[in-house]
Design a protein around this motif. Structure first.
Motif, PDB file in Angstrom:
ATOM      1  N   GLU A 125       0.822  -1.207   0.000  1.00 56.22           N
ATOM      2  CA  GLU A 125       0.000   0.000   0.000  1.00 56.22           C
ATOM      3  C   GLU A 125       0.860   1.262   0.000  1.00 56.22           C
ATOM      4  OE1 GLU A 125      -3.611   2.074   2.573  1.00 56.22           O
ATOM      5  OE2 GLU A 125      -3.217  -0.085   2.727  1.00 56.22           O
ATOM      6  N   GLY A 126       0.614   2.102  -1.001  1.00 54.82           N
ATOM      7  CA  GLY A 126       1.350   3.351  -1.112  1.00 54.82           C
ATOM      8  C   GLY A 126       2.734   3.229  -1.710  1.00 54.82           C
ATOM      9  N   ARG A 127       3.172   2.006  -1.987  1.00 54.17           N
ATOM     10  CA  ARG A 127       4.494   1.789  -2.564  1.00 54.17           C
ATOM     11  C   ARG A 127       4.446   1.949  -4.080  1.00 54.17           C
ATOM     12  NH1 ARG A 127       4.648   1.299   2.471  1.00 54.17           N
ATOM     13  NH2 ARG A 127       6.249   0.095   3.574  1.00 54.17           N
ATOM     14  N   VAL A 128       5.620   2.136  -4.676  1.00 51.03           N
ATOM     15  CA  VAL A 128       5.740   2.188  -6.134  1.00 51.03           C
ATOM     16  C   VAL A 128       6.163   0.803  -6.619  1.00 51.03           C
ATOM     17  CG1 VAL A 128       6.983   3.153  -8.102  1.00 51.03           C
ATOM     18  CG2 VAL A 128       6.337   4.629  -6.176  1.00 51.03           C
ATOM     19  N   ALA A 129       5.332   0.207  -7.463  1.00 49.29           N
ATOM     20  CA  ALA A 129       5.605  -1.136  -7.984  1.00 49.29           C
ATOM     21  C   ALA A 129       5.792  -1.076  -9.489  1.00 49.29           C
ATOM     22  CB  ALA A 129       4.464  -2.088  -7.635  1.00 49.29           C
ATOM     23  N   VAL A 130       6.889  -1.639  -9.972  1.00 47.37           N
ATOM     24  CA  VAL A 130       7.155  -1.726 -11.405  1.00 47.37           C
ATOM     25  C   VAL A 130       6.962  -3.163 -11.850  1.00 47.37           C
ATOM     26  CG1 VAL A 130       9.025  -1.747 -13.092  1.00 47.37           C
ATOM     27  CG2 VAL A 130       8.655   0.273 -11.697  1.00 47.37           C
ATOM     28  N   VAL A 131       6.167  -3.349 -12.897  1.00 52.52           N
ATOM     29  CA  VAL A 131       5.936  -4.662 -13.489  1.00 52.52           C
ATOM     30  C   VAL A 131       6.528  -4.660 -14.888  1.00 52.52           C
ATOM     31  CG1 VAL A 131       4.201  -6.348 -14.211  1.00 52.52           C
ATOM     32  CG2 VAL A 131       3.810  -4.964 -12.160  1.00 52.52           C
ATOM     33  N   VAL A 132       7.352  -5.651 -15.189  1.00 55.08           N
ATOM     34  CA  VAL A 132       8.014  -5.703 -16.490  1.00 55.08           C
ATOM     35  C   VAL A 132       7.482  -6.881 -17.289  1.00 55.08           C
ATOM     36  CG1 VAL A 132      10.218  -5.624 -17.694  1.00 55.08           C
ATOM     37  CG2 VAL A 132      10.082  -4.857 -15.313  1.00 55.08           C
ATOM     38  N   GLY A 133       7.010  -6.599 -18.510  1.00 54.48           N
ATOM     39  CA  GLY A 133       6.482  -7.633 -19.393  1.00 54.48           C
ATOM     40  C   GLY A 133       5.012  -7.413 -19.677  1.00 54.48           C
ATOM     41  N   ARG A 134       4.472  -8.123 -20.711  1.00 55.35           N
ATOM     42  CA  ARG A 134       3.054  -7.946 -21.054  1.00 55.35           C
ATOM     43  C   ARG A 134       2.352  -9.278 -21.287  1.00 55.35           C
ATOM     44  NH1 ARG A 134       2.145  -3.147 -25.338  1.00 55.35           N
ATOM     45  NH2 ARG A 134       3.225  -4.589 -26.712  1.00 55.35           N
ATOM     46  N   ASN A 135       2.870 -10.361 -20.685  1.00 49.39           N
ATOM     47  CA  ASN A 135       2.267 -11.668 -20.866  1.00 49.39           C
ATOM     48  C   ASN A 135       0.852 -11.695 -20.284  1.00 49.39           C
ATOM     49  OD1 ASN A 135       1.678 -14.565 -19.914  1.00 49.39           O
ATOM     50  ND2 ASN A 135       3.397 -14.835 -21.314  1.00 49.39           N
ATOM     51  N   ASP A 136      -0.044 -12.433 -20.955  1.00 46.70           N
ATOM     52  CA  ASP A 136      -1.454 -12.442 -20.556  1.00 46.70           C
ATOM     53  C   ASP A 136      -1.700 -13.082 -19.200  1.00 46.70           C
ATOM     54  OD1 ASP A 136      -2.750 -11.221 -22.858  1.00 46.70           O
ATOM     55  OD2 ASP A 136      -2.095 -12.979 -23.972  1.00 46.70           O
ATOM     56  N   ILE A 137      -0.858 -14.039 -18.790  1.00 49.65           N
ATOM     57  CA  ILE A 137      -1.131 -14.734 -17.529  1.00 49.65           C
ATOM     58  C   ILE A 137      -0.097 -14.433 -16.446  1.00 49.65           C
ATOM     59  CG2 ILE A 137      -2.431 -16.601 -18.601  1.00 49.65           C
ATOM     60  CD1 ILE A 137       0.093 -18.339 -18.373  1.00 49.65           C
ATOM     61  N   THR A 138       0.838 -13.513 -16.730  1.00 54.01           N
ATOM     62  CA  THR A 138       1.800 -13.128 -15.695  1.00 54.01           C
ATOM     63  C   THR A 138       1.769 -11.623 -15.475  1.00 54.01           C
ATOM     64  OG1 THR A 138       3.576 -13.126 -17.364  1.00 54.01           O
ATOM     65  CG2 THR A 138       3.331 -15.115 -16.024  1.00 54.01           C
ATOM     66  N   ALA A 139       2.438 -10.868 -16.334  1.00 54.00           N
ATOM     67  CA  ALA A 139       2.602  -9.429 -16.101  1.00 54.00           C
ATOM     68  C   ALA A 139       1.281  -8.662 -16.088  1.00 54.00           C
ATOM     69  CB  ALA A 139       3.543  -8.841 -17.152  1.00 54.00           C
ATOM     70  N   LYS A 140       0.406  -8.940 -17.030  1.00 55.56           N
ATOM     71  CA  LYS A 140      -0.862  -8.199 -17.086  1.00 55.56           C
ATOM     72  C   LYS A 140      -1.663  -8.337 -15.796  1.00 55.56           C
ATOM     73  CE  LYS A 140      -1.748  -8.001 -22.084  1.00 55.56           C
ATOM     74  NZ  LYS A 140      -2.649  -8.470 -23.168  1.00 55.56           N
TER      75      LYS A 140
END
Length: 314
Positions: free
Chosen positions: A163-178
């Motif tokens: 909560e309130g943290r900055v989270a970076v997600v890398v990738g655009r896979n339909d069942i992981t990153a998205k």
């Protein structure tokens, strides 16, 4: 952050629920996996899933199809499985052949995904399961995709605050990153979620990465590497990616040996998220059987895996 203790906790719950379903309702949870082609990597992953089902007292069945099968034919096969009341969970192993993943015209992989009803969609990829995650309706979710569920269980187990943290997600896979992007940025985690992918400019990529309190990466390419200088001191790093390197060993996206000196928490590859993902899939298979028996309502509890908290016998 090793995956073994988290997977063990999930499996303990799975065993107890399987025993309860078998002894009190005469139900043995069943997962059916759809595999197209004979990719060694896919065969390996499918084998682990089927073996895990059987080891935990459930049934696992594999349905293999030739790589030339059309999207329409595959959808019909999945519909046939979907209509079988003996099958509780259906998983379509990805990736699918290019002519189904990215057709010039006609049906595509999403049409195949949508042949699975929500209660049986243990991978959380059909139109019957995605909207609740997108809308951040945590109490209405039928099944979280297994990798997103695994990451959420690991964060809860190791006390990673979101909560309130900055989270970076890398990738655009339909069942992981998205799904992980929606999970982290939604009401389930309440982080500020930033999505990086192949079209993100490098300068922006590096700047966003260095600002992140939480990094979740799932690229899995030898051309992509997260070095220690990109990690914010004290950040939590969750490496979902796996690839086989030239040395024949499994590697993730992160330079683990150097990044672990900077991060406050980090998952290794292997022995990190992988075993938890398989265990999370088993959790979803049990949920699917409970849905079929009318023993469960949607939603997840991430405080604990206990019968009194997660099973609704109505």
């Amino acid at each position: 952050m090793y995956g073994k203790p988290v997977a063990a906790e999930i499996e303990q719950w799975v065993r107890a629920e399987v025993e309860h379903l078998r002894n009190n309702h005469g139900i043995i949870p069943r997962l059916d996996v759809v595999l197209v082609g004979e990719s060694p990597a896919s065969l390996r992953y499918v084998g682990k899933k089927i073996e895990s089902c059987r080891r935990l007292g459930m049934n696992g069945h594999l349905h293999s199809f030739a790589p030339g099968i059309t999207a329409r034919e595959l959808r019909e096969e999945v519909q046939r499985l979907n209509h079988d009341p003996a099958i509780h969970g259906i998983l379509i192993q990805l990736p699918l052949p290019r002519h189904i993943e990215q057709p010039v015209h006609g049906l595509n992989k999403f049409d195949v995904f949508d042949a699975v009803q929500g209660e049986k969609d243990v991978d959380g990829i059909s139109r019957f399961t995605v909207p609740e995650l997108y809308r951040a309706q945590a109490d209405a979710i039928l099944h979280l995709p297994a990798t997103a569920l695994a990451v959420r269980r690991m964060m809860a187990y190791y006390g990673i605050e979101t909560e309130g943290r900055v989270a970076v997600v890398v990738g655009r896979n339909d069942i992981t990153a998205k799904p992980m992007h929606h999970m982290l940025g939604g009401r389930m985690c309440n982080a500020t979620a930033i999505w990086l992918h192949r079209y993100t400019r490098k300068a922006d990529h590096d700047a966003f990465m260095r600002s992140a309190d939480i990094v979740v990466t799932s690229v899995g390419s030898e051309r992509y590497r997260i070095t220690a200088d990109l990690i914010k001191p004290g950040a939590a790093v969750i490496d979902v990616a796996t690839r086989v390197g030239s040395d024949g060993k499994l590697h993730g996206d992160v330079d683990f040996e150097k990044a672990k000196e900077v991060a406050s928490s980090i998952t290794p590859v292997p022995r990190g998220v992988g075993p938890v993902t398989v265990a999370a899939l088993m959790e979803n298979v049990v949920r699917a059987a409970q849905f079929a028996a009318g023993l469960r309502k949607p939603g997840y509890d991430f405080h604990a895996l206990k019968r009194a908290e997660v099973l609704v016998a109505k």
